[in-house]
Design an enzyme around this catalytic site. Structure first.
Site, PDB file in Angstrom:
ATOM      1  N   HIS A 157     -54.413 -16.896 -40.453  1.00 19.08           N
ATOM      2  CA  HIS A 157     -55.196 -15.661 -40.623  1.00 19.08           C
ATOM      3  C   HIS A 157     -56.694 -15.891 -40.513  1.00 19.08           C
ATOM      4  CE1 HIS A 157     -51.948 -12.871 -41.926  1.00 19.08           C
ATOM      5  NE2 HIS A 157     -51.327 -14.030 -42.071  1.00 19.08           N
ATOM      6  N   ASP A 354     -65.115 -14.787 -39.724  1.00 18.15           N
ATOM      7  CA  ASP A 354     -63.941 -14.097 -40.265  1.00 18.15           C
ATOM      8  C   ASP A 354     -62.833 -14.147 -39.226  1.00 18.15           C
ATOM      9  OD1 ASP A 354     -62.514 -12.558 -42.148  1.00 18.15           O
ATOM     10  OD2 ASP A 354     -64.320 -11.392 -42.593  1.00 18.15           O
TER      11      ASP A 354
HETATM   12  C1  GDG Z   1     -57.947 -12.742 -44.426  1.00 20.29           C
HETATM   13  C2  GDG Z   1     -58.932 -13.203 -43.347  1.00 20.29           C
HETATM   14  C3  GDG Z   1     -58.106 -11.357 -41.858  1.00 20.29           C
HETATM   15  C4  GDG Z   1     -61.301  -5.393 -50.472  1.00 20.29           C
HETATM   16  N1  GDG Z   1     -61.849  -5.003 -51.627  1.00 20.29           N
HETATM   17  C5  GDG Z   1     -60.988  -4.135 -52.185  1.00 20.29           C
HETATM   18  C6  GDG Z   1     -59.874  -4.007 -51.342  1.00 20.29           C
HETATM   19  N2  GDG Z   1     -60.100  -4.799 -50.289  1.00 20.29           N
HETATM   20  C7  GDG Z   1     -59.182  -4.906 -49.135  1.00 20.29           C
HETATM   21  C8  GDG Z   1     -59.816  -4.413 -47.861  1.00 20.29           C
HETATM   22  C9  GDG Z   1     -58.959  -5.112 -46.814  1.00 20.29           C
HETATM   23  C10 GDG Z   1     -58.610  -6.424 -47.504  1.00 20.29           C
HETATM   24  O1  GDG Z   1     -58.835  -6.248 -48.898  1.00 20.29           O
HETATM   25  C11 GDG Z   1     -59.521  -7.558 -47.023  1.00 20.29           C
HETATM   26  O2  GDG Z   1     -59.120  -7.950 -45.743  1.00 20.29           O
HETATM   27  P1  GDG Z   1     -60.108  -8.695 -44.729  1.00 20.29           P
HETATM   28  O3  GDG Z   1     -59.429  -8.797 -43.430  1.00 20.29           O
HETATM   29  O4  GDG Z   1     -61.380  -7.911 -44.607  1.00 20.29           O
HETATM   30  O5  GDG Z   1     -60.501 -10.110 -45.369  1.00 20.29           O
HETATM   31  P2  GDG Z   1     -59.705 -11.337 -46.156  1.00 20.29           P
HETATM   32  O6  GDG Z   1     -59.256 -10.913 -47.486  1.00 20.29           O
HETATM   33  O7  GDG Z   1     -60.680 -12.473 -46.135  1.00 20.29           O
HETATM   34  O8  GDG Z   1     -58.402 -11.660 -45.263  1.00 20.29           O
HETATM   35  C12 GDG Z   1     -59.345 -12.014 -42.462  1.00 20.29           C
HETATM   36  C13 GDG Z   1     -57.073 -11.072 -42.927  1.00 20.29           C
HETATM   37  O9  GDG Z   1     -56.773 -12.220 -43.715  1.00 20.29           O
HETATM   38  C14 GDG Z   1     -55.756 -10.545 -42.312  1.00 20.29           C
HETATM   39  O10 GDG Z   1     -55.264 -11.430 -41.359  1.00 20.29           O
HETATM   40  O11 GDG Z   1     -58.501 -10.145 -41.233  1.00 20.29           O
HETATM   41  O12 GDG Z   1     -60.212 -12.433 -41.443  1.00 20.29           O
HETATM   42  O13 GDG Z   1     -60.092 -13.805 -43.939  1.00 20.29           O
HETATM   43  O14 GDG Z   1     -57.784  -4.412 -46.579  1.00 20.29           O
HETATM   44  O15 GDG Z   1     -59.799  -3.004 -47.810  1.00 20.29           O
HETATM   45  N3  GDG Z   1     -58.822  -3.213 -51.603  1.00 20.29           N
HETATM   46  C15 GDG Z   1     -58.864  -2.485 -52.756  1.00 20.29           C
HETATM   47  N4  GDG Z   1     -59.915  -2.572 -53.641  1.00 20.29           N
HETATM   48  C16 GDG Z   1     -60.991  -3.363 -53.400  1.00 20.29           C
HETATM   49  O16 GDG Z   1     -61.947  -3.389 -54.198  1.00 20.29           O
HETATM   50  N5  GDG Z   1     -57.846  -1.669 -53.051  1.00 20.29           N
END
Ligand code: GDG
Length: 445
Positions: A157, A354
């Site tokens: 990921h 990322d």
């Molecule tokens: C890894 C990789 C890749 C965030 N704060 C809150 C909340 N979130 C949710 C967001 C989003 C998720 O968490 C974060 O996803 P990301 O993709 O932005 O980042 P990582 O957690 O680092 O994920 C990344 C991913 O895996 C999938 O393959 O895209 O690059 O690093 O959905 O909305 N959700 C809630 N409250 C919050 O305060 N409910």
């Protein structure tokens, strides 16, 4: 009949949540799991005296959750140590932050072996085994050692850096040889795929290099849009909107992590207020940053740094009736988050690196097509190449962030609509469903 799908991941969703607090992985795999018999296997999220040998199982219809408690020593070495303090920074190009200790590496391999030994007796001959992320590089090879011949896929990921950087990691070669046990090796972008192929070839795993492919992860855009639309009538959204008193909202959402570029982003916002003074009193920046991995030292010092930035920005620029930066370290419920994203004139997403970044896709999905906001996006997010309508920035350059913020805040509606439409395909077509279907099609061969 389709084969059973066995998903192996460090963290398994809690069956009691039924998707309510699901993280990105659970959301992305929702479809794949709904369509066939499936098992989630991995860590329970709990620690115990010693790592459990047999998983606890919960059966819900055609879906089984099988989870193991981790021993406390295993948790420290495998999870906090090698996975989070070595692999996470290295894979995000931050070698200087990696704290390698031989014992952690040994603990990491031991947990992978223990997981494999616990799963092997539960496997059936035709199962498809899909293993996720950097916690589990050695897992597939451990299953093979136990005689398991099922088709096995692996998806990373996070980014994969060029070999010149990755090879500095002690035991890099062994970790690459681990990956060769998988029949399909998936990464987020073509750049990651090229880097990983190069690394495998460099260590004599040319055959495995041919099994590497890019599968960009995505979201269910229609579902997120519906969530955002419905959120407009929620009391939380209405009260928040009233509190803005007509000011333009800039919004950021990130786990509190040093890969997300938060100090540079706060510096960029401070530059906006210093250099583009018409925005003073006219924009409000909301940054939602739930604390993650709070027991790792680097995360504690990042938190202090951000507290200082927030205090300094508000101390310098606030008016009695205007707080320029609203900074929260508590999580917000997903529907509320979707509503806030809908209201935001600017989505500010500036990770230093990322794998993909799902927040960028969620922000685009949440917009009103007739009057959308502008995505300001790091050029080092995996999502960047597929978002031609975003204002791309170098996340290390606060001046560039300030200039793009000013451009986004003053952008006329026509240009915002055109840019949003240019981003639309990446969000609706490179979806969660397309991601899991294309990976599983490759895995089924
Ligand atoms: C890894 C990789 C890749 C965030 N704060 C809150 C909340 N979130 C949710 C967001 C989003 C998720 O968490 C974060 O996803 P990301 O993709 O932005 O980042 P990582 O957690 O680092 O994920 C990344 C991913 O895996 C999938 O393959 O895209 O690059 O690093 O959905 O909305 N959700 C809630 N409250 C919050 O305060 N409910």
């Amino acid at each position: 009949m389709s084969s059973r799908l066995v998903i192996v991941a460090n963290r398994v969703p809690n069956p009691k949540d039924r998707g309510a607090t699901a993280g990105g992985l659970a959301v992305a795999l929702h479809d794949a799991v709904a369509q066939r018999e499936a098992m989630w296997f991995g860590w329970s999220g709990q620690t115990a005296e010693a790592t459990a040998e047999r998983p606890a199982e919960v059966v819900q219809g055609r879906l089984t959750y099988a989870t193991l408690d981790l021993g406390r020593e295993a948790y420290t070495r495998y999870y906090q140590g090698f996975a989070n303090a070595v692999l996470w920074p290295t894979l995000h190009y931050r070698l200087g932050l990696a704290r390698f200790q031989r014992e952690d590496y040994i603990g990491y391999r031991a947990v992978n072996a223990a997981f494999a030994a616990a799963l092997a007796p539960l496997l059936r001959p035709g199962d498809l085994v899909w293993t996720h992320d950097f916690h589990l590089f050695p897992f597939g090879r451990e299953l093979r050692r136990l005689g398991c011949t099922q088709r096995q896929g692996f998806f990373l990921h996070v980014p994969f850096p060029p070999f010149g950087l990755f090879c500095a990691l002690p035991r890099a070669e062994e970790l690459l040889a681990d990956l060769a046990a998988y029949d399909v090796i998936g990464v987020q972008t073509e750049d990651d795929a090229a880097n990983l192929r190069g690394a495998l070839e460099a260590v004599g795993q040319g055959e495995a290099a041919r099994r590497v492919a890019a599968f960009p992860v995505g979201i269910d855009a229609d579902a997120f849009l519906r969530l955002a639309e419905r959120a407009l009538s929620r009391v939380e959204t209405r009260r928040f909107e009233q509190s803005l008193v007509g000011r333009a909202l800039v919004m950021g959402v990130d786990r509190l992590d040093y890969t997300k570029g938060l100090p540079q982003r706060f510096a960029g916002y401070a530059q906006l207020l210093a250099r583009f003074t018409t925005n003073r009193g006219r924009a409000t920046y909301l940054q939602v940053t739930p604390v993650s991995r709070g027991d790792v030292a680097q995360y504690r010092s990042l938190r202090r740094e951000l507290d200082e930035w927030a205090g300094r920005i508000n101390g310098q620029y606030a008016e009695p009736d205007w707080v320029p930066l609203r900074y929260m370290t508590r999580p917000v419920q997903r529907p509320v988050l979707a509503g806030f994203m809908r209201l935001a004139r600017v989505g500010l997403v500036t990770p230093l690196r990322d794998g993909m970044n799902l927040v960028a896709k969620e922000y685009v999905a949440a917009q009103n097509p007739a009057d959308p906001g502008v995505l300001v996006l790091s050029r080092f997010a995996g999502a960047a190449p597929s978002m031609p309508g975003a204002l791309l920035v170098n996340p290390l350059d606060p001046d560039e962030i300030a200039e793009s913020l000013d451009a986004a805040l003053s952008m006329p509606r026509e240009e915002r609509v055109a840019r949003w439409q240019a981003n639309r395909p990446a969000v609706w077509e490179a979806s969660a469903r397309a991601w899991s279907q294309s990976f599983l099609a490759a895995l089924e061969g």
